[in-house]
Design a protein around this motif. Structure first.
Motif, PDB file in Angstrom:
ATOM      1  N   ALA A 237       1.060   4.047  -2.988  1.00  0.00           N
ATOM      2  CA  ALA A 237       0.901   5.618  -2.691  1.00  0.00           C
ATOM      3  C   ALA A 237       2.116   6.233  -2.739  1.00  0.00           C
ATOM      4  O   ALA A 237       2.015   7.476  -3.475  1.00  0.00           O
TER       5      ALA A 237
ATOM      6  N   ILE B  44       2.128   6.528  -6.641  1.00  0.00           N
ATOM      7  CA  ILE B  44       0.837   7.779  -7.402  1.00  0.00           C
ATOM      8  C   ILE B  44       1.514   9.221  -6.965  1.00  0.00           C
ATOM      9  O   ILE B  44       1.315  10.072  -7.745  1.00  0.00           O
ATOM     10  N   GLY B  45       2.103   9.322  -6.050  1.00  0.00           N
ATOM     11  CA  GLY B  45       2.437  10.650  -5.263  1.00  0.00           C
ATOM     12  C   GLY B  45       3.474  11.136  -6.420  1.00  0.00           C
ATOM     13  O   GLY B  45       3.531  12.670  -6.714  1.00  0.00           O
TER      14      GLY B  45
ATOM     15  N   LEU C 199       0.795  -1.119  -0.164  1.00  0.00           N
ATOM     16  CA  LEU C 199      -0.082  -0.071  -0.067  1.00  0.00           C
ATOM     17  C   LEU C 199       1.060   1.300  -0.050  1.00  0.00           C
ATOM     18  O   LEU C 199       0.636   2.243  -0.788  1.00  0.00           O
ATOM     19  N   VAL C 200       1.874   1.475   0.832  1.00  0.00           N
ATOM     20  CA  VAL C 200       2.708   2.438   0.822  1.00  0.00           C
ATOM     21  C   VAL C 200       3.565   2.610  -0.402  1.00  0.00           C
ATOM     22  O   VAL C 200       3.810   3.770  -0.917  1.00  0.00           O
TER      23      VAL C 200
END
Length: 63
Positions: A32, A35-36, A28-29
């Protein structure tokens, strides 16, 4: 901050996440962070979303 320093920091965050919270939190990290990073490149103008979408659709451009 250099690319090496940024990469080392990202690696450390991912490694600590995996050790402390487990594989799924690590995944998940990682997603993320990707995406960031993509959003940051779009905001900086270093990533052309239209060309990226065309590439995924199979269209090629020489320009």
């Amino acid at each position: 901050m250099s690319a090496t320093t940024t990469g080392a920091a990202a690696g450390a965050v991912l490694a600590l996440t995996w050790v402390v919270l487990g594989f799924w939190a690590f995944l998940l990290v990682a997603v993320a962070m990707l995406i960031g990073a993509a959003a940051g490149r779009v905001a900086d103008g270093r990533l052309d979303v239209r060309a990226l979408a065309d590439a995924f659709r199979g269209r090629r451009s020489s320009s």
